[in-house]
Each structure stands twice: as C-alpha cells, then as structure tokens.
Design a protein around this motif. Structure first.
Motif, mmCIF file in Angstrom:
data_model
loop_
_atom_site.group_PDB
_atom_site.id
_atom_site.type_symbol
_atom_site.label_atom_id
_atom_site.label_comp_id
_atom_site.label_asym_id
_atom_site.label_seq_id
_atom_site.Cartn_x
_atom_site.Cartn_y
_atom_site.Cartn_z
ATOM 1 N N UNK A 62 0.895 -1.083 0.205
ATOM 2 C CA UNK A 62 -0.046 0.199 -0.032
ATOM 3 C C UNK A 62 0.683 1.156 0.121
ATOM 4 N N UNK A 63 0.313 2.535 -0.568
ATOM 5 C CA UNK A 63 1.201 3.506 -0.611
ATOM 6 C C UNK A 63 1.681 4.116 0.743
ATOM 7 N N UNK A 64 2.873 4.405 0.803
ATOM 8 C CA UNK A 64 3.233 4.871 2.292
ATOM 9 C C UNK A 64 2.718 6.138 2.662
ATOM 10 N N UNK A 65 2.218 6.854 1.943
ATOM 11 C CA UNK A 65 1.670 8.574 2.121
ATOM 12 C C UNK A 65 0.594 8.430 3.073
ATOM 13 N N UNK A 66 0.019 7.240 3.186
ATOM 14 C CA UNK A 66 -1.343 7.158 4.077
ATOM 15 C C UNK A 66 -0.904 7.069 5.646
ATOM 16 N N UNK B 237 -0.108 19.307 -1.343
ATOM 17 C CA UNK B 237 1.018 18.763 -1.204
ATOM 18 C C UNK B 237 1.502 18.262 -2.456
ATOM 19 N N UNK B 238 0.635 18.156 -3.665
ATOM 20 C CA UNK B 238 1.107 17.434 -4.726
ATOM 21 C C UNK B 238 1.105 16.156 -5.025
ATOM 22 N N UNK B 239 0.346 15.467 -3.925
ATOM 23 C CA UNK B 239 0.316 14.116 -4.309
ATOM 24 C C UNK B 239 -0.944 13.810 -5.285
ATOM 25 N N UNK B 240 -0.173 12.689 -5.945
ATOM 26 C CA UNK B 240 -1.506 12.228 -6.727
ATOM 27 C C UNK B 240 -1.835 10.908 -7.072
ATOM 28 N N UNK B 241 -0.964 10.050 -5.928
ATOM 29 C CA UNK B 241 -1.192 8.346 -5.875
ATOM 30 C C UNK B 241 -2.425 8.520 -5.085
ATOM 31 N N UNK B 242 -3.070 7.400 -5.450
ATOM 32 C CA UNK B 242 -4.389 7.168 -4.336
ATOM 33 C C UNK B 242 -4.114 6.466 -3.315
ATOM 34 N N UNK B 243 -4.688 7.002 -2.276
ATOM 35 C CA UNK B 243 -3.834 6.412 -1.000
ATOM 36 C C UNK B 243 -4.789 6.028 0.025
ATOM 37 N N UNK B 244 -6.026 5.659 -0.448
ATOM 38 C CA UNK B 244 -7.101 5.004 0.558
ATOM 39 C C UNK B 244 -7.273 3.498 0.580
#
Length: 238
Positions: A32-36, A91-98
């Motif tokens: 999963x994306x680390x941004x979340x 923040x310019x985040x385009x990846x889907x994080x949910x």
C-alpha cells in the motif's frame, strides 16, 4: 450496564478491530502507498473526520427539531475525505492513498453500529416504528426498525467479501477497495435513511440522504477515472 457504557465499549472495540485489520493486511504482502501513514496525512484525516462528525451530526439533530451536539460516522467519513483530498492537492500527491482503509472502515462501522444499537433512544440512531416481528423496543414501548443492526450486518458482509478478495488476490478489489466500500456504504446508508425519524431537507430526503449520494458519487467518479488494476506482482496497490 448502561447504554452509554456499552456504546463506549463498542467504540473501543471498533478502533481495535480496525487496527487489527490494518495489521492483518500488512501481513498479506500487499504494498500500500506509504503516504497514508505520514504524520501530515494522519493529522489531516483526524482533523477532517472530527470536524465532519460534529458538523453533520449536530446539523442533522437540529434539522430534526432537537437541540444539542451530536456525532455522525458518515459525517466523519465525508469530512475525512474532503480533508485528505485538500491535503493531497496542496502537497502535490497524485497517488491514490485510501486502499489500506477499506477493511478497517467496514469493520469499524459494523462494530460501531452495535454500540449505537445498545445506546438506545439517547443515541438518536434508531429507526421508525414498524409492525415487523423483529422490531425492537428501545425503551419507549414502541417497536422500531433496528436500523443500526441492518447497517452493521451490511458492512460485516462487505468486510467478509473483501477478505475473500484479498485471500484470492483479486487485484481490482484490493486496489480499489476504498472506493468500493464507499459506493457500498453510500448505497446501503441511503436506503436505511428512509427508516429513520430524521427531519427532511429536500423533499423526502434528509441531510444524510444527500451526504450518502455525495459519497457514492465521489467514489463512482474515482472508480471510473482510476488506472486499470494490474496483477499485484506488477505494481504497488494504490
């Protein structure tokens, strides 16, 4: 045991179960994306969810002719979505994080609604009167739809289907799980709202009818515009 105490117990169980779901998913070799999990993301989520919970919960209470302050799980969900989308945009985040939140959300709502059921009349989440044999008397001598149990069962079913999808490595469900749970939640919540004694806002529709449709529409758009899911060994889940 008082209804308020049982409500608190199930709220705690809901959070613990959601955390356990996050841990279980981490053991399934899903990237999963680390941004979340970064602190600004979590802070935006908590702030938005808290604001939405009280804003929509209290507004619905007032629209229903009652005074006081109230919380709403659907309001928290809507507030969290708005806050995260604004944070990602800034923040310019385009990846889907949910994606990692689909199972925790479904399980959290399923257990949390049991707390609402045991809280009784004070929680103001009970249904309208019914003559059906499974109607429940919450203490005022009137048999009502136990809509809390309807929603709990519906979300538990989604959780079961999602777990089966993870076990079978269904890339589409895992990648788009958050938007799928939003579509499912919005649809079932829209139906249950017809069985609640809330004040209407537009025609026969309550505030939560409109909020349910908004959540459903948001999720449908995200599903329609999302990248095509590829096998899990080829890409990280987004």
């Amino acid at each position: 045991m008082s209804g308020a105490f049982l409500h608190t117990v199930f709220d705690i169980l809901a959070w613990l179960t959601a955390a356990a779901a996050v841990w279980w998913l981490s053991r399934q070799d899903l990237r999963f994306p680390a941004q979340s999990f970064v602190m600004p993301y979590v802070a935006a989520l908590v702030f938005g969810a808290g604001l939405g919970a009280y804003l929509f919960g209290s507004s619905n209470l007032w629209l229903s002719g009652q005074s006081g302050i109230a919380r709403s799980v659907e309001g928290a969900l809507a507030g969290g979505i708005v806050a995260i989308e604004l944070y990602k945009w800034s923040a310019g985040i385009t990846v889907r994080t949910g994606a990692r939140f689909a199972l925790p959300l479904a399980l959290g709502i399923a257990l949390g609604r049991l707390g609402c059921y045991f809280a009784g009349l004070d929680d103001f989440t009970y249904g309208t009167p019914t003559t059906l044999p499974f109607g429940h008397d919450f203490g005022d001598g009137i048999l009502r739809h136990p809509v809390q149990l309807y929603e709990s069962a519906a979300m538990a079913l989604f959780a079961l289907l999602y777990v089966l999808a993870v076990v079978n490595r269904n890339a589409f469900v895992i990648t788009n799980g958050f938007y799928l749970v939003l579509v499912y939640y919005g649809a079932q919540r829209f139906l249950w709202e017809f069985l609640k004694p809330y004040g209407t806002l537009i025609g026969p529709f309550t505030l939560f009818h409109l909020l349910s449709l908004s959540i459903l529409l948001y999720a449908a758009i995200m599903l329609a515009t999302g990248p095509k899911a590829r096998p899990l060994h080829e890409r990280a889940v987004a």
